[in-house]
Design an enzyme around this catalytic site. Sequence first.
Site, PDB file in Angstrom:
ATOM      1  N   GLU A  37       0.863  -1.182   0.000  1.00 43.26           N
ATOM      2  CA  GLU A  37       0.000   0.000   0.000  1.00 43.26           C
ATOM      3  C   GLU A  37       0.900   1.232   0.000  1.00 43.26           C
ATOM      4  OE1 GLU A  37      -3.596   2.122   2.592  1.00 43.26           O
ATOM      5  OE2 GLU A  37      -2.735   0.210   3.250  1.00 43.26           O
ATOM      6  N   ARG A 262       5.788 -12.957   9.685  1.00 47.05           N
ATOM      7  CA  ARG A 262       6.407 -11.687   9.332  1.00 47.05           C
ATOM      8  C   ARG A 262       7.722 -11.515  10.090  1.00 47.05           C
ATOM      9  NH1 ARG A 262       2.417  -7.101  11.346  1.00 47.05           N
ATOM     10  NH2 ARG A 262       3.944  -5.857  10.218  1.00 47.05           N
ATOM     11  N   LYS A 272       3.816   1.579  10.147  1.00 45.67           N
ATOM     12  CA  LYS A 272       3.934   2.782   9.318  1.00 45.67           C
ATOM     13  C   LYS A 272       3.427   4.010  10.061  1.00 45.67           C
ATOM     14  CE  LYS A 272       3.696   0.708   4.701  1.00 45.67           C
ATOM     15  NZ  LYS A 272       2.908   0.639   3.450  1.00 45.67           N
TER      16      LYS A 272
END
Length: 553
Positions: A37, A262, A272
């Site tokens: 994104e 992850r 983020k």
Amino acid sequence: MSATDSPVSSNFIRHIIAEDLAAAKNNGRVATRFPPEPNGYLHIGHAKSICLNFTLAAENNGTCNLRFDDTNPEKESVEYMESIERDVAWLGFQWAGKYHASDYFETLYDYAVQLIMQGQAYVDSSTPEQMRLDRGTLTEPGKPSPDRDRPIEENLDLFQRMRAGEFADGQYVLRAKIDMASPNINMRDPAIYRIRRAHHHRTGDAWCIYPMYDYTHCLSDMLEGITHSICTLEFEDHRPLYDWVLDELKTPCHPQQIEFARLQLEYTIVSKRKLLQLVTEKHVTGWDDPRMPTISGLRRAGVPPEAIRDFCERIGVTKKNSWIEMSFLETCIRDNLNDNALRAMAVLRPLPVVITNWEDGKSETYQIANHPQKPEMGSREVAFGKVILIEQDDFMENPPKDFKRLVPGGEVRLRGSYVIKCEEVIKDAAGNVVELRCSYDPATLGKNPEGRKVKGVIHWVSEQHALPAEIRLYDRLFSHPNPDTLDNFLDGINPDSLEVLTDARVEASLANATPDTRYQFERTGYFCADSVDSKPGKLVFNRTVTLRDSWGK
């Protein structure tokens, strides 16, 4: 070395792909994608996903697409898109195709209409708060919305009017009609479209409704012919929805979603939102600050892309979440730089040394190898003169027993040059050492005469020939191993994460140092010329990593 030259380790995803190829599944194709994104800069966690997706495709003669998940225009920008492209290319990968979720907006809308016509989607007027309350809990089923049984014709009309902009933001959503009693909360009639009047950086104001991620992702994968949709572990509970959308729409192909753990790296945050907070509140100088875990920050610090790829391969791919020590990443960086970085001499905190028996005005030069084990990397010219500069820490008046550097009356070898002996110590009125006076032995250039033992070797530069430089000593941004566990993650910031030295001197061979050139400053650490601030006449070097792990010692 190319991105696929490193030795690879086996993992469960490689096994799945091998079995699929053996069974001729997907007509023997492997097609992956990296779907970020564009709402921030990529970080070290994204690097693991990039390396995994592109490498799996490359080693199976497949393709990997770069696809921007640009369905949330309020947080996305062209700046972020461009930074993502730079980062992926810098890591050494080339996408087969570059796509955007916004490329598919019209098709996604048509598929939503199809779900409505099949009685599998409805327009809901519930507020977000009411939807949360009605969703239920892990132990209690959800409560159906009063709009759940709205007639198909009415749903179609309302959805078309949503697109036409007749309603306020949040007045309606389009929800998939699945199962409000499902044990998987993600299947309890999730929203798949919402009204949001926001200017999109690619489609402008053409749309005021935008699709949700779970709905968009599976269909984008399908439209691109992706065979293996590799996601991080938090999407495992979303996989039934991924499959439901594709199954109910009877799409021509059905990618397989596979989840892996992850990357969780100590002394780091990868949210983020929090990274953006660090930037906007000026705790760092920007997204590319060398202390940031962003790929652009690592690049500016001088970390080689090969080291990041090596790190991602060595930590492996599993289904179990675990923490990786920061020291392991630093080891991968050191291993690469030790093999590939040019050598140079730099004095960070200079102490002048006058060579008393050296002729005034005289200077001489000699060649020193750029890398002790790699003659193919050539050599450089180093000058010697009447006054040299050494590190302040390389001299002690009252040294401990095991001190092997310069002391009053003691000898030390200058790297690649002569043996010198300290004859006199000059101090200022406060008693601080400001200068040493030493003699040199002309018979010791590059060697120890027979019977002569000089154990200590120190680096140096010629005062006359050295260049001024600003040295930025970067360290870990956080002093807490897991700042996300703190009430306020900012409390974990390391107050000593940056020290700027403005009086340093470097050897003349670095006059035209370029940002892409990495150096081992001998006995000091690994450094790289700063890509933003360094230029001929104003040299600025960032410390990439220390010579050895000294954290916490």
